[in-house]
Design a protein around this motif. Structure first.
Motif, PDB file in Angstrom:
ATOM      1  N   LEU A  36      -7.234   0.303  14.747  1.00 51.29           N
ATOM      2  CA  LEU A  36      -8.351  -0.148  13.911  1.00 51.29           C
ATOM      3  C   LEU A  36      -7.783  -0.650  12.589  1.00 51.29           C
ATOM      4  O   LEU A  36      -6.595  -0.569  12.352  1.00 51.29           O
ATOM      5  N   ASN A  37      -8.639  -1.158  11.716  1.00 51.54           N
ATOM      6  CA  ASN A  37      -8.120  -1.483  10.397  1.00 51.54           C
ATOM      7  C   ASN A  37      -8.815  -0.690   9.312  1.00 51.54           C
ATOM      8  O   ASN A  37      -9.748   0.064   9.577  1.00 51.54           O
ATOM      9  N   GLY A  38      -8.313  -0.835   8.102  1.00 53.93           N
ATOM     10  CA  GLY A  38      -8.738   0.009   6.996  1.00 53.93           C
ATOM     11  C   GLY A  38     -10.232   0.046   6.746  1.00 53.93           C
ATOM     12  O   GLY A  38     -10.758   1.001   6.191  1.00 53.93           O
ATOM     13  N   ASP A  73      -5.312   1.537   5.619  1.00 52.83           N
ATOM     14  CA  ASP A  73      -5.100   0.603   6.732  1.00 52.83           C
ATOM     15  C   ASP A  73      -3.954   1.025   7.641  1.00 52.83           C
ATOM     16  O   ASP A  73      -4.069   0.981   8.861  1.00 52.83           O
ATOM     17  N   ARG A  74      -2.867   1.453   7.044  1.00 51.27           N
ATOM     18  CA  ARG A  74      -1.702   1.812   7.842  1.00 51.27           C
ATOM     19  C   ARG A  74      -2.041   2.907   8.847  1.00 51.27           C
ATOM     20  O   ARG A  74      -1.678   2.836  10.017  1.00 51.27           O
ATOM     21  N   LEU A  78       1.543   3.512   1.939  1.00 52.08           N
ATOM     22  CA  LEU A  78       2.315   3.776   3.142  1.00 52.08           C
ATOM     23  C   LEU A  78       3.196   2.595   3.545  1.00 52.08           C
ATOM     24  O   LEU A  78       3.688   2.539   4.658  1.00 52.08           O
ATOM     25  N   GLU A 101       1.651  -9.913   9.616  1.00 48.05           N
ATOM     26  CA  GLU A 101       1.143 -11.260   9.365  1.00 48.05           C
ATOM     27  C   GLU A 101       2.060 -12.018   8.403  1.00 48.05           C
ATOM     28  O   GLU A 101       2.290 -13.218   8.560  1.00 48.05           O
ATOM     29  N   ARG A 156      -1.222  -7.871   6.311  1.00 45.64           N
ATOM     30  CA  ARG A 156      -0.259  -6.927   6.880  1.00 45.64           C
ATOM     31  C   ARG A 156       1.125  -7.565   6.942  1.00 45.64           C
ATOM     32  O   ARG A 156       1.246  -8.778   7.019  1.00 45.64           O
ATOM     33  N   ASP A 171       2.449  -0.589   4.005  1.00 47.35           N
ATOM     34  CA  ASP A 171       1.765  -1.695   4.648  1.00 47.35           C
ATOM     35  C   ASP A 171       0.267  -1.468   4.426  1.00 47.35           C
ATOM     36  O   ASP A 171      -0.150  -0.316   4.432  1.00 47.35           O
ATOM     37  N   PRO A 172      -0.559  -2.434   4.226  1.00 45.49           N
ATOM     38  CA  PRO A 172      -0.342  -3.867   4.031  1.00 45.49           C
ATOM     39  C   PRO A 172       0.237  -4.236   2.664  1.00 45.49           C
ATOM     40  O   PRO A 172       0.539  -3.359   1.859  1.00 45.49           O
ATOM     41  N   ALA A 198       0.861  -1.186   0.000  1.00 43.33           N
ATOM     42  CA  ALA A 198       0.000   0.000   0.000  1.00 43.33           C
ATOM     43  C   ALA A 198       0.898   1.237   0.000  1.00 43.33           C
ATOM     44  O   ALA A 198       2.076   1.146   0.353  1.00 43.33           O
ATOM     45  N   GLN A 202      -4.793  -8.076  17.800  1.00 38.29           N
ATOM     46  CA  GLN A 202      -4.422  -7.247  16.652  1.00 38.29           C
ATOM     47  C   GLN A 202      -5.344  -7.625  15.493  1.00 38.29           C
ATOM     48  O   GLN A 202      -5.373  -8.795  15.088  1.00 38.29           O
ATOM     49  N   PRO A 203      -6.127  -6.679  14.993  1.00 39.26           N
ATOM     50  CA  PRO A 203      -7.011  -7.077  13.911  1.00 39.26           C
ATOM     51  C   PRO A 203      -6.209  -7.448  12.676  1.00 39.26           C
ATOM     52  O   PRO A 203      -5.185  -6.839  12.391  1.00 39.26           O
ATOM     53  N   ASN A 262      -4.416   1.734  11.492  1.00 39.29           N
ATOM     54  CA  ASN A 262      -3.706   0.806  12.361  1.00 39.29           C
ATOM     55  C   ASN A 262      -3.033   1.531  13.528  1.00 39.29           C
ATOM     56  O   ASN A 262      -2.862   0.981  14.604  1.00 39.29           O
TER      57      ASN A 262
END
Lengths: 78, 703
Positions: B402-404, B394-395, A50, A69, A66, A52-53, A48, B501-502, B398
């Motif tokens: 939270l997530n994206g 997402d980043r 930035l 992960e 991520r 991550d992911p 992405a 961690q989601p 995070n």
């Protein structure tokens, strides 16, 4: 020469074969169920904006995960 | 082991369960099949949508279709998936056990989709496989041999293009069949786990009276369903079964057998073989999705695309929603006046006009925004861009844990928290979803604008607020709200709703042209849910608020201001004064705070009523409210609306939970009063504390 690295260390655009989940057990059931299994060929498409992911291509579709992960997936580059 | 049972032909109508992965076009197919003949509700005890529709067979018999939430696997990760699992396994007494299954797969990701199919075939129930989005296979260089798939699986396989209605007739024909062949679903359970499966199966048959094949399917599922999501209203597994499971798990752990992995691997081994046979993949250049993604997730262009689309969405909401909102507002007023004119004066008339009609009006006025936002949310979802926005954001999300996926609901809340909260259902993790719901109303919504504008007008001596002041204050308010939302999300994640961690294991579906009919359908459905569920709560609260401001009655011929000031609301305002004096507000502002619990913008109209009393002129109604406010004083002669107090009021409105529609929606989405009440407490508490600090420090420095 074949080399085992973490999926999070794979170069963008590179294709590799999943070898193992070092932390065996219940942690990554969903990732396995989505088809990321030892022996499966995957391609790291991009990260992405930035960093991550990650986006990978596996079994013909696109999947994100991520870096935290991806660290638990060992892959073999060819 | 091939099941030798065949489904007995029955004359009664069939109950079909419709299952499939998310993004496979399942909802489109469901709507195409059932049209408007569907019932939408919640599964009792859970906030998962329950949809049952009716479709007629070629013989004219009604058959019901239960649209189960999209799932990748029966080993559930979210309440949505848990419901799918439990309905299929007959664990829910509130839902008829489906006797047949329609399983939808996306042709462009057939291999992965077959995992769920493989699990479902275990159930040994008659099933029709629907291979949807066949139109997209060609451009992806895929050729799927439907005939071979049919032969290998031994069940009807129908190729469809649900958005164009292709394949529906064939599907209905198959659904009408009295006898459906059962699948030749033969795969050997890996040796490492086969004795465990046999024991679990025996226990499920004996202790929970499960049918032979269902018991086997459930036994297999128990091995991969680690930390399963348990949902209210579903039967738990029998203690004896649980005991067998845990003793096996202990043994495997000692022996180093990764039981879940073994099972998943053996399923995929079977799937890979099947896929190799039926899928013919030819090399194509980058697909359309690849090319779009190159731009849309690009480190530079990606932000630009995201930014521009969000700005466009907001511009259209603010510019488009205004007209219908004004229209609704004026027509509700007209209706109220008309009823006022045609009924005899009295409490009943006022209850109807000032309570019921005004209350319904304050609900309806949100509709344009909700509809427009849901249109855009639907558009983002339907095209596939939603997942990309979550990928990009997402980043950042995070950072606060939270997530994206929380991004779009939170962003939508800048327009209105209601659709924002209603769209949190795409967030898989229950705790993440709850946190998003809790903080979403902190994002400065459009109903706060009238309050901000009024306070800015009162802040400056001239009739026009200088653009610079206006812009600075606006940016300040939006920043405060956003910072508050993220700050509290972080705090809740650390304390109250501590969770794992989601994960961000998410599919990026191929791009599609938006299916407008489906989007409109969903828009209307959302709006209806809002009206029906929130409406009753809102109506009740409006009537209570009306009662508080209408009783007890002042003397005959009292003005509106006199009536309000000595009503329960007015008295409460007085009662509140000791609490709100430290933040610079007097009892009259207190009335505004109470009455604007209905909706924030009501503050403007209620202060108009409260403060016009001070003018002592016959022009009270026409005196601009701004001047009235500047004329308001404390009993000791100090000015009430000093610049500091105006600022304090704005800050108070950033944080305070002043919206009964949101409260009603949160109640529906969390299925309890606990969370909306907590939300009122924490938001309004924060509002008081921050306003207190600003006011006291400000006063100290002589403002």
């Amino acid at each position: 020469m074949a080399q085992e690295i973490k999926l999070s260390e794979l170069a963008i655009g590179a294709t590799a074969v999943v070898r193992a989940y070092p932390k065996a057990g219940t942690e990554f059931i969903r990732l396995r169920e989505m088809g990321v299994l030892p022996g499966t060929s995957i391609t790291l498409i991009r990260t992405a904006p930035l960093g991550d992911p990650l986006e990978i291509k596996v079994r013909g579709y696109r999947l994100t995960l991520r870096k935290s992960e991806a660290e638990f997936v060992l892959v073999e580059t060819t | 082991m091939a099941p030798s049972l065949t489904s007995a032909p029955q004359s009664r109508s069939f109950v079909y369960a419709l299952v499939g992965n998310p993004n496979c076009g399942k909802s489109t197919l469901f709507n195409a099949l059932t049209g408007l003949k569907q019932k939408v509700g919640n599964y009792p005890g859970v906030t998962v949508e329950k949809k049952i529709g009716t479709v007629y067979s070629q013989h004219g018999t009604a058959m019901s279709v239960i649209d189960l939430p999209g799932s990748y696997s029966l080993a559930s990760r979210s309440p949505d998936e848990a419901v799918t699992r439990d309905v299929l396994l007959g664990r829910r007494p509130d839902t008829p056990a489906p006797d047949r299954i329609l399983c939808v797969v996306d042709a462009t990701s057939l291999e992965r989709s077959l995992y769920l199919v493989h699990q479902i075939l275990d159930l040994g129930r008659p099933m029709i496989l629907i291979v949807n989005m066949m139109d997209l296979t060609f451009q992806n260089g895929l050729q799927i041999d439907i005939e071979l798939l049919k032969q290998t699986l031994g069940i009807p396989v129908i190729a469809t293009e649900a958005t164009k209605g292709k394949g529906l007739i064939e599907l209905k024909l198959a659904m009408s069949r009295l006898d459906l062949p059962l699948s030749k679903h033969a795969w050997s359970i890996p040796q490492e786990i086969s004795s465990a499966v046999a024991q679990l199966q025996a226990s499920l048959t004996a202790d929970s009276q499960k049918l032979y094949l269902t018991a086997r399917a459930e036994a297999l599922l128990l091995l991969t369903d680690q930390a399963p999501v348990h949902v209210e209203g579903s039967k738990a597994i029998h203690p004896r079964t649980a005991e067998i499971l845990s003793s096996w798990q202990k043994r495997w752990e000692q022996e180093g057998v990764d039981w879940a992995a073994v099972l998943i691997q053996s399923r995929y081994d079977a799937i890979s073989k099947l896929s190799a046979k039926v899928i013919n993949e030819s090399e194509t250049g980058p697909s359309l999705t690849d090319r779009i993604d190159y731009v849309v997730t690009h480190p530079v262009w990606g932000w630009l695309v995201l930014g521009i689309s969000m700005v466009l969405i907001f511009l259209s909401i603010f510019s488009l929603a205004e007209y219908p909102m004004n229209w609704i507002d004026s027509h509700v007023t007209l209706l109220g006046n008309w009823v006022k004119g045609s009924l005899n004066p009295g409490d009943l008339r006022d209850l109807i006009t000032d309570g019921a009609i005004a209350g319904v009006g304050s609900v309806l006025v949100f509709l344009p925004q909700i509809l427009i936002l849901f249109f855009f949310i639907g558009l983002l979802e339907s095209t596939g861009y939603m997942a990309r926005a979550a990928f990009i954001m997402d980043r950042l999300m995070n950072r606060v844990g939270l997530n994206g996926r929380s991004f779009i609901p939170m962003l939508s809340s800048y327009a209105c928290a209601i659709p924002g909260i209603m769209s949190t259902r795409t967030i898989e993790d229950e705790k993440d979803r709850l946190i998003t719901i809790l903080v979403a109303p902190l994002m400065s919504c459009s109903a706060r604008l009238p309050v901000y504008l009024l306070m800015m007008a009162a802040l400056v001596p001239s009739d026009r607020v200088p653009l610079f002041t206006k812009a600075t204050l606006m940016v300040l308010m939006y920043t405060l709200g956003t910072a508050g939302a993220f700050g509290f999300a972080w705090l809740f994640k650390k304390t109250l709703l501590k969770g794992s961690q989601p994960k961000m294991i998410m599919e990026l579906p191929p791009y599609h042209l938006p299916h407008l009919k489906q989007i409109l359908f969903q828009m209307i459905e959302r709006a209806w849910i809002f009206l029906r569920n929130a409406g009753s709560v809102i109506l009740t609260i409006s009537i209570v608020l009306w009662f508080l401001s209408a009783f007890p009655k002042a003397h005959d011929g009292a003005s509106a201001q006199e009536q309000l000031s000595q009503s329960f609301a007015g008295r409460t305002g007085h009662l509140l004064e000791p609490i709100i004096k430290p933040i610079g507000f007097d009892w009259r502002i207190g009335i505004g705070l109470i009455s604007s619990f209905a909706a924030r913008e009501v503050f403007v109209s209620s202060t108009a009523v409260v403060f016009s009393v001070n003018n002592n002129t016959t022009h009270a109604q026409t005196t601009p409210l701004r001047l009235a406010l500047r004329d308001a004083h404390w009993p000791d002669g100090r000015m009430l609306f000093t610049p500091l107090v105006c600022l304090c009021l704005m800050i108070y409105y950033v944080f305070a939970m002043q919206c009964m529609s949101t409260v009603a929606v949160v109640r529906r989405e969390t299925n309890s009063w606990k969370w909306p009440l907590f939300q009122i407490a924490y938001m309004t508490g924060t509002a008081w504390i921050i306003t207190f600090l600003v006011y006291q420090v400000g006063t100290l420095f002589g403002f």
